[in-house]
Design a protein around this motif. Structure first.
Motif, mmCIF file in Angstrom:
data_model
loop_
_atom_site.group_PDB
_atom_site.id
_atom_site.type_symbol
_atom_site.label_atom_id
_atom_site.label_comp_id
_atom_site.label_asym_id
_atom_site.label_seq_id
_atom_site.Cartn_x
_atom_site.Cartn_y
_atom_site.Cartn_z
ATOM 1 N N ASP A 311 -24.100 -13.830 33.385
ATOM 2 C CA ASP A 311 -24.128 -13.573 31.741
ATOM 3 C C ASP A 311 -22.793 -12.827 31.335
ATOM 4 O O ASP A 311 -22.946 -11.740 31.275
ATOM 5 C CB ASP A 311 -25.247 -13.029 31.303
ATOM 6 C CG ASP A 311 -25.695 -13.150 29.692
ATOM 7 O OD1 ASP A 311 -24.626 -13.103 29.201
ATOM 8 O OD2 ASP A 311 -26.557 -12.601 29.483
ATOM 9 N N GLU A 314 -22.970 -10.521 28.451
ATOM 10 C CA GLU A 314 -23.593 -9.201 28.627
ATOM 11 C C GLU A 314 -22.483 -8.378 28.992
ATOM 12 O O GLU A 314 -22.443 -7.011 28.913
ATOM 13 C CB GLU A 314 -24.729 -9.469 29.581
ATOM 14 C CG GLU A 314 -25.174 -7.950 30.071
ATOM 15 C CD GLU A 314 -26.252 -8.189 31.116
ATOM 16 O OE1 GLU A 314 -26.629 -7.265 31.857
ATOM 17 O OE2 GLU A 314 -27.142 -9.254 31.091
ATOM 18 N N HIS A 318 -21.672 -5.076 27.236
ATOM 19 C CA HIS A 318 -22.604 -3.887 27.588
ATOM 20 C C HIS A 318 -21.960 -3.457 28.707
ATOM 21 O O HIS A 318 -22.774 -3.192 30.014
ATOM 22 C CB HIS A 318 -24.045 -4.518 27.845
ATOM 23 C CG HIS A 318 -24.797 -5.001 26.523
ATOM 24 N ND1 HIS A 318 -25.265 -4.091 25.672
ATOM 25 C CD2 HIS A 318 -24.857 -6.070 26.132
ATOM 26 C CE1 HIS A 318 -25.643 -4.725 24.682
ATOM 27 N NE2 HIS A 318 -25.651 -5.984 24.848
ATOM 28 N N GLN A 384 -35.362 -13.190 32.458
ATOM 29 C CA GLN A 384 -34.153 -13.051 31.405
ATOM 30 C C GLN A 384 -33.566 -14.456 31.228
ATOM 31 O O GLN A 384 -33.359 -14.746 30.016
ATOM 32 C CB GLN A 384 -33.078 -11.968 31.899
ATOM 33 C CG GLN A 384 -31.717 -12.207 31.238
ATOM 34 C CD GLN A 384 -31.797 -11.650 29.830
ATOM 35 O OE1 GLN A 384 -33.053 -11.303 29.356
ATOM 36 N NE2 GLN A 384 -30.621 -11.841 29.183
ATOM 37 N N ASN A 388 -33.333 -16.976 27.948
ATOM 38 C CA ASN A 388 -32.145 -17.397 27.291
ATOM 39 C C ASN A 388 -32.100 -18.990 27.110
ATOM 40 O O ASN A 388 -31.704 -19.312 26.184
ATOM 41 C CB ASN A 388 -30.999 -17.015 28.135
ATOM 42 C CG ASN A 388 -30.712 -15.538 27.982
ATOM 43 O OD1 ASN A 388 -31.175 -14.801 27.265
ATOM 44 N ND2 ASN A 388 -29.969 -15.139 28.865
ATOM 45 N N PHE A 395 -29.147 -10.180 24.746
ATOM 46 C CA PHE A 395 -29.429 -8.913 26.123
ATOM 47 C C PHE A 395 -30.829 -8.270 26.098
ATOM 48 O O PHE A 395 -31.398 -8.151 24.680
ATOM 49 C CB PHE A 395 -28.311 -7.951 25.728
ATOM 50 C CG PHE A 395 -28.719 -6.725 26.617
ATOM 51 C CD1 PHE A 395 -28.322 -6.686 28.030
ATOM 52 C CD2 PHE A 395 -29.229 -5.505 26.257
ATOM 53 C CE1 PHE A 395 -28.471 -5.773 28.996
ATOM 54 C CE2 PHE A 395 -29.374 -4.426 27.085
ATOM 55 C CZ PHE A 395 -29.083 -4.663 28.345
ATOM 56 N N ASP A 397 -32.975 -5.414 27.979
ATOM 57 C CA ASP A 397 -32.920 -4.426 28.983
ATOM 58 C C ASP A 397 -34.079 -4.459 30.137
ATOM 59 O O ASP A 397 -35.004 -5.019 29.606
ATOM 60 C CB ASP A 397 -32.551 -2.793 28.396
ATOM 61 C CG ASP A 397 -33.862 -2.399 27.625
ATOM 62 O OD1 ASP A 397 -34.853 -2.894 27.849
ATOM 63 O OD2 ASP A 397 -33.789 -1.541 26.756
#
Length: 474
Positions: A311, A314, A318, A384, A388, A395, A397
């Motif tokens: 990703d 991300e 992040h 995750q 997607n 994103f 967490d």
């Protein structure tokens, strides 16, 4: 109770000259008509002998492998009757995967498999089995890379000296790291070009001192060799130390082998806001390990590595640049989604590969909570990237993902030094990921690998048995 549609047994792929230990001689793929329960998996594993690696797969998973890890698909189905091939996968035994599917698998595995070598050197996380496994993977990926000429021809096999001697391990691992770097630089990247976002240091020196004391330690160790440090993971998203367990970093250097020689065995950790070295620090309460993933001085390598990530968005949004400069390509959403799914299938293979030895000898995980977590947290990873693909890339967490897993009746197991509990947790992890993967298949999306299409690919018709190159569980 699920039923077996097809099973096979063949020799495990081994590289001539590598000193394997405790190696499975045979591989037994088992194709099931549904999602097995933990008891189903336990029964299948119990029916296997000590020389055989049993891989239980649902039909849905194998359908996914056909598109994202074609060598695994071939290994599972290569002796399947033609009528079953047509019924379940709508292809015949003579089918050879498109070049872009092999290329995506290569890009994913090269990025993922090469990422842990530095930790083995810096933190001493290596033994004969892990060192040989990395050499095995490099040889296997090379042979796969030759199917379409994605990798340049080399003298095979690659043995990296006397791997049975522990004193050679760090040097051999450093050589392997450099070969992974060569692979990543060689393989085609696809025809797209993306805009670059330049990122300079995003924290002050005061913040370095107060929040990231290990940065000055890295600066002192590497001196002028150091070109940049980027922090990723939970530590990059919060200043609350109770919310993360370690500091994971990309570290760009002028000379990777020299950095290995300087950092090997240092085992850096942060304890009471100070950097400490050595394995004793790992057992102190509230110690946070400093992870180091070395990058060569190459803007092209950095761009390729970022593009091949699970990703890249991300990592763009992040992470924190602590030192130096990082140029990030801004990748299109469709490519990010497909790469995430590709990585998720590779992670699924990781869980499956761990089942046999962890089920039969769970005591090998006693005292290794990080290894246990590495295996079971793949449930979170798969969720995750499934979300997607099915809904929207964004994103999430680990707290959000853990809550979503709990809603699905798949709470992430925590580590306990109990062999029976470890067995049960790994069986649960495997069935959970198979359930998540089935949801993805039933959603009905089709792969879109346009970002890799290249009209100049070689004809692979010279390949005789490309499926034999898949195995990596040794």
């Amino acid at each position: 109770m699920v039923n077996i549609i097809f099973e096979d047994k063949g020799l495990n792929y081994q590289v001539p000259g590598l000193p394997y230990e405790d190696t499975f001689k045979y591989v037994r793929p088992v194709l099931l008509n549904g999602i097995p329960t933990p008891d189903d998996l336990a029964a299948l594993l119990a029916s296997s002998d000590a020389d055989t690696l049993t891989n239980p797969w649902s039909v849905g998973v194998v359908q996914g492998f056909k598109d994202y890890i074609p060598t695994t698909f071939r290994r599972i189905t290569k002796n399947m009757p033609e009528d079953l091939m047509q019924e379940y996968f709508n292809i015949g035994q003579e089918a050879i995967p498109e070049g872009e599917k092999i290329l995506l698998q290569l890009q994913t595995e090269i990025e993922a498999k090469g990422a842990t070598i530095d930790a083995a050197i810096v933190h001493g996380r290596r033994e004969l089995g892990t060192v040989v496994n990395k050499a095995h993977i490099l040889n296997r990926l090379y042979m796969i890379g030759r199917i379409y000429g994605h990798l340049e021809e080399r003298k095979y096999p690659f043995l990296f000296g006397d791997l049975e001697s522990e004193e050679n391990w760090d040097t051999a691992l450093s050589q392997m790291k450099m070969q992974f770097i060569e692979y990543l630089n060689e393989i085609p990247i696809g025809p797209r070009a993306y805009p670059i976002r330049r990122r300079n240091a995003e924290v002050t020196e005061k913040e370095i001192t107060e929040r990231f004391p290990y940065v000055n330690w890295i600066r002192e160790k590497l001196g002028n060799d150091l070109l940049g440090i980027l922090l990723y993971g939970s530590a990059s998203r919060t200043a609350d130390p109770s919310q993360f367990s370690d500091y994971d970093n990309w570290v760009v250097v002028k000379n990777v082998p020299r950095a290995h020689r300087i950092l090997k065995g240092t085992m850096p950790s942060v304890y009471l806001d100070k950097i400490v070295e050595g394995d004793k620090s790992h057992n102190l309460p509230n110690t946070k390990h400093v992870g180091i993933h070395l990058f060569p001085e190459s803007s092209e390598y950095l761009e390729r590595h970022i593009r091949f990530l699970h990703d890249s968005t991300e990592f763009l949004k992040h992470t924190l640049v602590l030192d130096g400069r990082f140029d990030f390509p801004v990748i299109a959403e469709d490519e990010v989604v497909e790469r995430g799914i590709s990585h998720a299938y590779v992670k699924l293979k990781t869980i499956s590969g761990s089942l046999n030895w962890a089920y039969s000898t769970p005591e090998k995980i006693i005292g290794k909570p990080n290894l246990f977590e590495f295996i079971v947290k793949n449930i979170r990873f798969f969720l995750q990237h499934s979300l997607n693909a099915m809904h929207e890339p964004k994103f999430r967490d680990k707290e959000e993902l853990d809550a979503l897993l709990a809603e699905r009746g798949m709470p992430l197991p925590g580590y306990k030094p109990d062999p029976k509990y470890i067995q049960e947790s790994l069986l649960f992890s495997m069935t959970s990921v198979l359930r998540l993967q089935q949801d993805l298949i039933e959603f009905g999306r089709s792969p879109n690998l346009e970002f890799l299409l290249d009209n100049n690919q070689r004809d692979p018709s010279h390949v005789n048995d490309w499926g034999s190159l898949d195995d990596e569980a040794i």
